[in-house]
Design an enzyme around this catalytic site. Sequence first.
Site, short mmCIF file in Angstrom:
data_model
loop_
_atom_site.label_atom_id
_atom_site.label_comp_id
_atom_site.label_asym_id
_atom_site.label_seq_id
_atom_site.Cartn_x
_atom_site.Cartn_y
_atom_site.Cartn_z
CG ASP A 75 -1.86 1.11 1.35
OD1 ASP A 75 -2.35 1.56 0.29
OD2 ASP A 75 -2.12 1.57 2.48
CD GLU A 95 -0.69 -6.25 7.30
OE1 GLU A 95 -1.28 -6.35 6.21
OE2 GLU A 95 -1.01 -5.44 8.17
CE1 TYR A 147 -4.49 0.55 10.11
CE2 TYR A 147 -3.81 -1.71 9.66
CZ TYR A 147 -3.51 -0.36 9.78
OH TYR A 147 -2.22 0.08 9.55
CD GLU A 149 0.86 -1.59 9.60
OE1 GLU A 149 -0.27 -1.50 9.08
OE2 GLU A 149 1.85 -2.02 9.00
C1 GCB Z 1 -1.53 -2.43 6.67
C2 GCB Z 1 -0.23 -2.37 5.95
C3 GCB Z 1 0.14 -0.96 5.56
C4 GCB Z 1 -1.08 -0.24 5.03
C5 GCB Z 1 -2.12 -0.16 6.13
C6 GCB Z 1 -3.42 0.51 5.64
O1 GCB Z 1 -1.83 -3.40 7.33
O2 GCB Z 1 0.83 -2.98 6.66
O3 GCB Z 1 1.15 -1.01 4.59
O4 GCB Z 1 -0.79 1.03 4.53
O5 GCB Z 1 -2.43 -1.46 6.56
O6 GCB Z 1 -3.58 1.70 5.82
O7 GCB Z 1 -4.22 -0.19 5.05
#
Ligand code: GCB
Length: 647
Positions: free
Chosen positions: A208, A452, A505, A541
Amino acid sequence: MDPPERLGMFRVVCLLAVFDAVCLLDTGMLFPRESSSREVKELNGLWDFRADQSPNRNQGFDRAWYKSRLAETGPVIDMPVPASYNDITQDPALRDFIGWVWYEREVVVPARWVADGGTRVVLRVGSAHYYSVVWVNGVKVTEHDGGHLPFEVEIGSLIRKDPTVPCRITIAVNNTLTLETLPPGTIQHMDDRTKYPEGFFVQNFNFDFFNYAGIHRPVLLYTTPKAYVDDITVVTDFLDNTGLVKYNVSVQGAANATLSVTLIDKDGRCVATSNGPAGVLKVVDVKLWWPYLMHENPGYLYSMEVRLTAADGKSTFEDVYSLPVGIRTVSVTSTQFLINNKPFYFHGVNKHEDSDIRGKGLDWPLIVKDFNLMKWLGANSFRTSHYPYAEEILQMCDRHGIVVIDECPGVGIKDIRSFGKASLTHHLVVMDELVRRDKNHPSVVMWSVANEPAAEMPPAEFYFKTLIQHTKALDPTRPVTYITASNYARDKGAPYVDVICVNSYFSWYHDPGHLEVIPIQLNTQFENWYGKYQKPIIQSEYGADAVPGLHSDPPVMFTEEYQKVVLQSYHNVFDQKRKQYVIGELIWNFADFMTVQGITRVVGNKKGVFTRQRQPKAAAFILRERYWRLANETGILPPWTKYPCSL
Ligand code: GCB
C-alpha cells in the site's frame, strides 16, 4: 525457558557472538566517511535521464546506450539525484512508468586519485529502486538486485585507463517487480483490444505505497588506500559500571596489517585501546546509550577509531575509519523488552520514506523536520515500514536515541509462488545485506523480516523458520520478528519470532463505522496471541484514515474526529495490557503518504497523524499528550522535559 534464563542466555550469546559466520556476502559495506586516509566526493545534483519507452523497454540494451553519452542516443531531461523520478515532470507516462530508465553523469575525478595507483576509488550508490546495472566509460562494472540498500564497486583501474577522458557513469534502473523480487509483484498484459490499447500492461503488487523508483539515495565516489578496513562489527555489553565493546575488524588488500583501535568519548578523551583484528574494549564509568525520554542524556555515542598500517614491499599504507558506537544491551523476556536491563515501552510511529515531489529521495530538510516532529510527539521509536531506510536516518536515530525496528522489504508476500526457493534465497541475501549495513547501529533493536505475509499458507512455515533462524545466526544479539495480520491460531511463523507484532484495523477494515467494537475485539486479539505464544506483543499498526479538515460529530469515517476516537479506544486497551505483556504501540502512520490510485485511497493513504506536508491533524495532539504521559510514567525524565512543562 522462563524469563530470567532467557535473559541470561541472551547476555552470554552477546559476548560470544561471531556475527558473520553464516553471511553469504564476502565484503563489508561501511558507511563512507572522510578521514585522514579517505576522501568522499558526492555526485548528487542533476544527471541526464532517459526512460526507455520502447515497447519491450529494451532499446537501451539493444542499442547499447551506455557506450556513448546518453544525450547522443536520444532526448534526455534533467533528473535530480537523489529523488524518485515519478513526480518530477508533468508527464503521467513517466509517473507511472514501468521498465528501464537511464541515468548518466560525467565526473571530474581529482588528478591525485588517478595518479596514485595505491588509492582505491569506489563508486557507491546509496540505493536505487529496483534493479540496477552500472557502467563506467561504457564498461559494465556492477549490477544490484533490490532497492533500499547500498551497493558499490571499485573503479580505480577503469578511470586510470585514459586519464584524459572524464569519468562517465551510466546507471540503468528497472522498477519491475516479479514474483521473486522483494517486494514481489506481477506484470499483467491486457490483450483484449476492445478494451486496451496495443502493448497495455500493468504492474500488480500487494502493498500500500506508491512504487517510487529511481536513484533514491546519494551516489558518491570515495577513496581508501589499497590496504583498508573493509568491515567492523561491534557487540556491546556492560557489567556494573564497565562497558564492554567486543569488536571484529576485517581487512582487505594486505596479508599482514597492524591494527590499533581507540575508543574516544564525546569530550575527545581516549577511554580504551586495543590492538589486533578482534578484541574487547573495556570502558570504565561507561556512559550507556539510552533511548530518548528514558534518560536525561539519550543517544550517547563513543567514537571507535580503527587505524590500519600495512606494507607491500614498495609502499606503506595507513587507513583510518571512525565508527560511532553506542554501548547498550537488548533482551526479551516473555512479557518485557529490556534495554540496558530496564523495561522499554515502544511509544512510537510507523513511517514511510515519502514526500511531495521527491517521492522516496533522501531529503535532509524532511529528515530533520520528521525528527523534530517525532520528538514533539514524544515518540521514542519507529519501525522502518516497509523497507530499510537511509543510513543517514539511522545515524540520526543513534544520535537522538530514537529506537528502531529495522524492516526488510519483505512486504506483500501473498502469492504462494513467492514462497519458493528463488524467493527465499533472495530474501536471505537481502537480510545479509541489511544486517551487514545496520548491525552497528545502537538504535536498531530488532529485525523485522517481513510485513503481513500470507503466514497461514503451508509453505510459510519453512520459509519463515529458515529466514528467522538465518537472521538470528547472522546477529545473535537482537530479537527477530515479522509483522503479522493473520489468524493467531494459524500463523505459521509465530512460533519462531521473539516478539509478536500485530497489525489490526478494528472499526475500519472490519465493522466500518462501529467504534464500539474496538475494546472487545482488541482485548480478544491480545488475549489470543498471548495465550497461545506467551511472547511480548507490540501493536505494530493501528489507525484510521482522516482527510484533514473533514469534521463530524458524532464521528464518521474519514473525519478527524473518527481518527481521534479510534486512537483513544485503542489506547484504553493498551493501558490495561501494557501492565501485562503489551510492550509497545506504533501508530499507522506518522504522515499521509502516496499509494497507487484506487477506490479506497483519496490521493494516497490518509492514516497519517500529520499530513504529507507535515502539518498536525487533531490525532497528533491526542498522541502527543499520551506519549509524553507514557514517557513520564515509564522513563527517567529530567524535570525540564516533563510534559506539559516543555510545551
Ligand atoms: C496495513 C499495511 C500498511 C497499510 C495499512 C493501511 O496493514 O501494513 O502497509 O498502509 O495497513 O492503511 O491499510
